[in-house]
Structures are given as structure tokens and as C-alpha cells.
Scaffold this active site. Structure first.
Site, PDB file in Angstrom:
ATOM      1  N   GLU A 188       3.379  -2.908 -11.226  1.00 18.76           N
ATOM      2  CA  GLU A 188       1.712  -3.135 -10.610  1.00 18.76           C
ATOM      3  C   GLU A 188       0.805  -2.142 -11.113  1.00 18.76           C
ATOM      4  OE1 GLU A 188       2.178  -3.718  -6.383  1.00 18.76           O
ATOM      5  OE2 GLU A 188       2.728  -5.669  -6.522  1.00 18.76           O
ATOM      6  N   GLU A 225       7.333 -11.424  -7.558  1.00 21.14           N
ATOM      7  CA  GLU A 225       7.332 -11.114  -6.425  1.00 21.14           C
ATOM      8  C   GLU A 225       6.356 -12.259  -5.672  1.00 21.14           C
ATOM      9  OE1 GLU A 225       5.760  -7.267  -4.753  1.00 21.14           O
ATOM     10  OE2 GLU A 225       7.089  -6.224  -6.037  1.00 21.14           O
TER      11      GLU A 225
END
Length: 693
Positions: free
Chosen positions: A184, A253
Site C-alpha cells: 500500500e 484485500e
């Protein structure tokens, strides 16, 4: 690779090459549609199960439940701060036995996505970074910085070599089909500018250069360099496309719920909406979905990050914190996986043809000669169910739902139609009896005598503790002459303290004066309270408390906690007295920690006071100890902490985590599956503590 070969890797059949064929395994590849294993493209469902968030005794059962739930892949982070607690000293024992965990996944016949990071976020203490890394000279985290890159490359290489030594990559016949580098980074890269872009290119090149034989991914990184695949994280990912047309669409995710912080609510994501999100992603061309989390587990010890993340990391996952199946989430997703797998050939051999069925209704139709026909009928209306006609057949579509038709005619699954009743975990008292408790009280008066150092001014907490304890004592003295008139007439004597978090207890001459804590939203806070001093020497002791280190954001090297100041006395004859730059003494941790009171055989029993909890005098900074016989059976166990305040718990010397029975501040007014799920909806637990058990 020849699809018609017996080995699925090579079409060669010359007998002289037979031994060679036995020794060589296929690499994992990809195209724009999907990941290909042994040359075969697959729709893959994955679930995050983090090995240190459960016990080794639970691993095999959790993995089997994941397989029974229709998963193909187990996904886990690798936790740098657990595995390298000090430079060059490694720990892969017990809950940290990564190799054994992966071997159990292989034994179950599942694949692995190994997310090395080594930055992981994950609501984990310091984002998975070891705290010692912060004190490497010249370091700057997650950017084009040589000290950081050297440490990151060394750890990544260590993990990859461990996997190679055990033949755990799919290219060696093992279960690992994907690996992740970084995590991320896109939200942070803009803050680092050109140095951030250079770092991303370096990280990708470093990882690919390790020659694992399986693809690497970067999640939430739009400019992931080839051949690294950029992937999506979020509640919904049907909007997402990879940065190159020849890369597959992967969702690393899919958030099954949300994490909790002390004082905040717990969250429930309706499975109807989660299934709707997955079906939306698949109908748009997605081919890999990882549920984060499939089993959330427990932040044992002081591993929770945040700050203020709870010890429970339940996450409203299909398998709950205790390893029990959560219904209807588990079964509904299982049926979803079955339905999508029935469509696999059509999905992987064609692109969708979109047919408008109404204002909010569409059909995504996948049709090819080799793959047959499959259709996804969607209704995005938030208010109304719909009746639609597709292929001359009438269908009823509930609002905010998708129906799956593996043959373009018959509905086998609708995301809003749940056929399993909700399960309810019931906490049943055991027959364990605790006859008496023992207590041990911290001696606040002796803190100054036992201090490890005295310097002028306030020091940053983490720089002193190096995260060996949540606690740091700050102690200074204030002398009041007997002739001095204080406080000024009609003015109370007030102490004010500014701190960077996360909590403080303030003691005046050994007596608790007051406490204050920050929150997830407001981590820096102030303490202001009237106090009493006497003529002569007065001792002010501040116990600063960490409640998990930050796990997200840029520049970890600049993160500070503890009493930052100013510390000021108001109301003296001279006005105010700034204590910030006085001499302060520092002591790391509590005496009970130094004496290892969490262990059953730590100190002689005569140093403890025996009695019942009702008769023992309640004092701040008190240790409580009791012995009990373990209950029979294999059911999971929990401690009800609702009668306590804030602290930590050990069982047989093992720290099971922090507790804090602060009440929930949330909006528990209701929960509808309809409409986009966000952290602002579907709260529960209001009126009680965030984590009771």
C-alpha cells in the site's frame, strides 16, 4: 507451454529427458485474464490467516476450514519485527514458525500468497518494522535511502532463501504461487516525490532479481514496474484495472469487516454486501480474490499497533477470533465460490458483453465456443427489487444484489439470499474455581531511586524504552521553601502536561493525582489538574504508557511518543514554573516486569499479599495472580475482563495481550446490507467495553 503435455510443462517425450522432467517444476505465469499454474489459468479464492495471530495447535484446523469454505490459497504477511527482534538475531520458533505454517498449507493441498513486505501495516505494532531499525544511523523509511534499502533487502533475501531451502515456491514443487513486495505504498509515494518513485523501481527490481519463479505483486501501487503486478485493496474493487493490459486483475484485500480500537465500536460487514462486492469484481474481469481477514485472530502480547488497536483482531471474519465458524458469512461465501467456479471456463475464455436490463439492472454475459455461457444479472438499486427479462426468461433480482447463472439460464446463487442462520457464540462459565488471589503493588516512592538515568529536559519515550516495555517513568522534584506563600490566594495550584501519547498516570509524592489518555483520533493530549504540594521537596512522577506503536503513514523514523512537554506548574507566587527543562530521571518499565511477575515462579510467594478480590485493597499499579486447573475439553477459552480497568494479562508466563474496558463510542442504530459499506455503518457493542473477552 504445451497444454496437451502429460506433465503440463513440456511436450517433450524423449526418454533421455525423463529424469530432467522429474526434477524441473513449472513456473507460475500470468496473462491479462488470470494467474496460470502449470499452464492452467484459474479463478482463485484466497483468505488471510496470519500465523502469529493464532497458535500452532490451531493452524491445521484453520487451514482445513478455509479449504472446506472453498478457498484455493492462504495469504499471510511476514512479520519482520517478530523474526528479527535485534539485528542479525532471528526467531522462527513456536507461533513464529513460518516454514511449518506453509508446510501445513501444502499438506492441505492449498496454495500460498506470501506477502513479505516487509512493511505490512496490518494494524501491527510499528507496521511490522523492528524498532531497532529506527535507530540505524541516517535511515529514512520506505524511500530511496541506502540504510533502509540495505536492511530491507537483507531481510527479504533471508525469507526468500528460507523458502527456497525448503522447496516451498511453486517453481520448486511448493505451494507459494505469489509473493508481495512493499505494501500500500501509493498513498505515501506522493509525499516522497522522485525518491519515492526511485524506491518503488528499486524494490521491484530487487524482488524480481531473487528468482523465485513466481510472480511478485505490489498492492495499491499504480506504477508497479513490469513484471510486478499492481493489485487492489478495499471494500470494493470492481472499479480497478491493472496498469498494463497484459496483467490480470487481482484483489489482494477484500475487507471482510474492520478492526477495532479501544473506545471505538466493533464492526459487522453484512455477508450479502461482501458477496455482492466479490460478484461485482468477478463480472468485471477479476480472477483472484483474497479475503482480508478470513481468520483475524488475536494480537498477542504487545503486537497490536495503531495506537489503541484492541488485542482482538476478529475483523468479523468468516472464522472468528477463537477459530469458530461464523455463520452465515462462512457458508454464504462458500456457496458463492461454488457458483463462480461453475462459471470458470466461460469467465477465463471470454470478455463480458454488457446487456442493459433496466435503469439499475445489467447482465454481464460471458460466452465462447470453448467455455460455454455464464451470466451475472445485477440490480444496483438501493430501494427496490427488480423483475427483469434475460434470454426470454423472467428473473427476480433483490435490490443491491447479483444473480449468477453458470449456463445463462438457471440461477444457482444470489448474493442477497442467505440460506444459513446466524451463529451466536455463547460464553459459558467453566467449572474452574479460583480460591484466592494474590496481589503485588508497585512502589511508586522508589521509582526515582531505581532510575536508569537523569538528564536535563524531557526525552522521547521510544528512544529510551526501544519498545521493551509500554511504560516509562518521568520523575522530577519541585522544592517549595517554607517561607514561600503558595498557591497565590484564591488560586489553585495546577499542573499541566502536554504529551504525544498514549496515556499517563500522574503521581504527586507517591499518590495518584490523576490520569489521561488520548484516542485513535486525537493521539496528542494534555493533562491539567489541581494538585497539592507541601513545603520542602516534592516529587512529581509521570508514568507514560504506550498502547501500540503507529502502523501506517510516512517517515517512521520521525514517530515520537511520551511526554513531550511543556510541563508547567501554575498558581505559584511567581506565576508559573516551567518544569520542562529541569532535571528528569527516567526508568524503563515496571518493577513487576523486571521481576517477571507474569511467570508462575517469578518471585517468592511471601512478596505477594493473599486474599479475595473483595477484601484486597484496590491500589493503582497492582499485579493480580491466581492459580487454576485448566478446564477439560478442547473448546476455546476466554477471560472476562469486564471487572478490571486497564492493563495486560499473562497465562503461564505467556502474554496474551492488553486489556482496557473503556466503553464503546459508536452509532449502533442498525445495519443494512444495502448500500456501500464503510466504517461509519454497522457498529455494534455500544454500552459495553470494546473488548470484554
Amino acid at each position: 507451454m504445451a497444454a496437451n503435455s502429460i506433465s503440463h510443462c513440456f511436450s517433450l517425450s524423449i526418454t533421455i529427458l525423463f529424469l530432467y522432467l522429474l526434477l524441473v517444476h513449472c513456473n507460475v505465469t500470468y496473462d491479462r485474464k488470470a494467474i496460470a499454474i502449470d499452464g492452467q489459468k484459474r479463478i482463485l479464492f484466497s483468505g488471510s490467516i496470519h500465523y502469529p495471530r493464532s497458535t500452532p495447535e490451531m493452524w491445521e484446523g484453520l487451514i482445513q476450514k478455509a479449504k472446506n469454505g472453498g478457498l484455493d490459497v492462504i495469504d499471510t504477511y511476514v512479520f519482520w519485527n517478530l523474526h528479527e527482534p535485534s539485528p542479525g538475531n532471528y526467531n522462527f520458533e513456536g507461533r513464529y514458525d513460518l516454514v511449518q505454517f506453509i508446510k501445513l498449507v501444502k499438506k492441505a493441498g492449498l496454495y500460498v500468497h506470501l506477502r513479505i513486505g516487509p512493511y505490512i501495516c496490518g494494524e501491527w505494532n510499528f507496521g511490522g518494522f523492528p524498532v531497532w531499525l529506527k535507530y540505524v544511523p541516517g535511515i529514512s523509511f520506505r524511500t530511496d535511502n541506502e540504510p533502509f534499502k540495505k536492511a530491507m533487502a537483507k531481510f527479504t533475501q533471508k525469507i526468500v532463501q528460507m523458502m527456497k531451502d525448503e522447496n516451498l515456491f511453486e517453481s520448486q514443487g511448493g505451494p507459494i504461487i505469489l509473493s508481495q513486495i512493499e505494501n500500500e505504498y501509493e498513498p505515501e509515494s506522493k509525499l516522497y516525490g522522485p525518491a519515492g518513485k526511485a524506491y518503488v523501481k528499486w524494490a521491484a527490481k530487487m524482488a524480481v532479481g531473487l528468482n523465485t519463479g513466481v510472480p511478485w505483486v505490489m498492492c495499491k501501487e499504480y506504477d508497479a514496474p513490469d513484471p510486478v503486478i499492481n493489485t487492489c485493496n478495499g471494500f470494493y474493487c470492481d472499479y480497478f484495472s491493472p496498469n498494463k493490459p497484459y496483467k490480470p486483475t487481482l484483489w489482494t484485500e477484500a475487507w471482510t469487516g474492520w478492526f477495532s480500537d479501544f473506545g471505538g465500536p466493533n464492526y459487522q460487514r453484512p455477508v450479502e454486501d461482501l458477496a455482492f462486492a466479490v460478484a461485482r469484481f468477478i463480472q468485471k474481469g477479476g480472477s483472484f480474490v483474497n479475503y482480508y481477514m478470513y481468520h483475524g485472530g488475536t494480537n498477542f502480547g504487545r503486537t497490536a499497533g495503531g495506537p489503541f488497536i484492541t488485542t482482538s483482531y476478529d475483523y468479523d471474519a468468516p472464522i472468528d477470533e477463537y477459530g469458530l465458524i461464523r455463520q452465515p458469512k462462512y457458508d454464504h461465501l462458500k456457496e458463492l465460490h461454488k457458483a463462480i467456479k461453475l462459471c470458470e471456463k466461460a469467465l477465463l475464455n471470454s470478455d463480458p458483453n454488457i446487456v442493459i436490463l433496466g435503469s439499475y439492472e445489467k447482465a454481464h454475459v460471458f460466452s465462447s465456443e470453448s467455455g460455454g455461457c455464464a451470466a451475472f444479472l445485477s440490480n444496483y438499486n438501493l430501494r427496490s427489487n427488480a423483475k427483469v427479462t434475460f434470454n426470454n426468461i423472467h428473473y427476480n433480482l433483490p435490490r443491491w444484489s447479483i444473480s449468477i447463472l453458470p449456463d445463462c439460464r438457471n440461477v444457482v446463487f444470489n448474493t442477497a439470499k442467505v440460506g444459513t442462520e446466524a451463529s451466536r457464540v455463547q460464553m459459558v462459565p467453566t467449572n474452574v474455581k479460583i480460591e484466592s488471589w494474590e496481589t503485588f503493588n508497585e512502589d511508586v516512592h522508589s521509582v526515582d531511586d531505581e532510575s536508569s538515568m537523569t538528564v536535563k529536559g524531557l526525552l522521547e519515550q521510544l528512544n529510551i524504552t526501544r519498545d521493551t516495555s509500554d511504560y516509562l517513568w518521568y520523575t522530577t522534584s519541585v522544592r517549595i521553601s517554607s517561607s514561600e506563600s503558595f498557591p497565590r490566594k484564591g488560586t489553585p495550584l495546577t499542573l499541566s502536561i502536554q504529551t504525544a501519547g498514549h496515556g499517563i498516570h500522574v503521581f504527586i509524592n507517591g499518590q495518584l493525582s490523576g490520569s489521561a489518555f488520548g484516542t485513535q483520533q486525537k493521539r496528542k493530549f494534555s493533562f491539567t489538574k489541581n494538585i497539592n504540594l507541601h513545603p520542602g521537596e516534592n516529587k512529581i512522577s509521570i508514568l507514560s504508557i504506550a498502547v501500540g506503536l503507529p502502523n501506517i503513514g510516512p517517515h517512521f523514523e520521525t514517530r515520537n511518543i511520551g511526554v513531550q512537554g511543556p510541563v508547567v506548574l501554575h498558581g505559584l507566587d511567581e506565576g508559573k514554573k516551567d518544569l520542562t527543562w529541569q532535571k528528569w530521571s527516567y526508568k524503563v518499565g515496571l518493577k513487576g516486569e523486571a521481576d517477571n511477575l507474569g511467570s508462575p515462579n517469578s518471585i517468592p510467594s511471601n512478596d505477594w499479599t493473599r486474599g479475595s478480590l473483595a477484601t484486597l485493597k484496590q491500589r493503582p499499579l497492582t499485579w493480580y495472580k491466581a492459580f487454576f486447573n485448566a478446564p477439560g475439553g478442547d473448546d476455546p477459552l476466554a477471560l472476562d475482563m469486564s471487572g478490571m480497568g486497564k492493563g495486560q494479562v499473562w497465562i503461564n508466563g505467556e502474554s496474551i495481550g492488553r486489556y482496557w474496558t473503556i466503553s464503546v463510542n459508536g452509532n449502533c442504530s442498525g445495519c443494512s446490507y444495502v448500500g456501500a459499506f464503510r466504517q461509519t455503518k454497522c457498529h455494534f457493542g455500544c454500552g459495553g467495553p470494546t473488548q470484554q473477552w
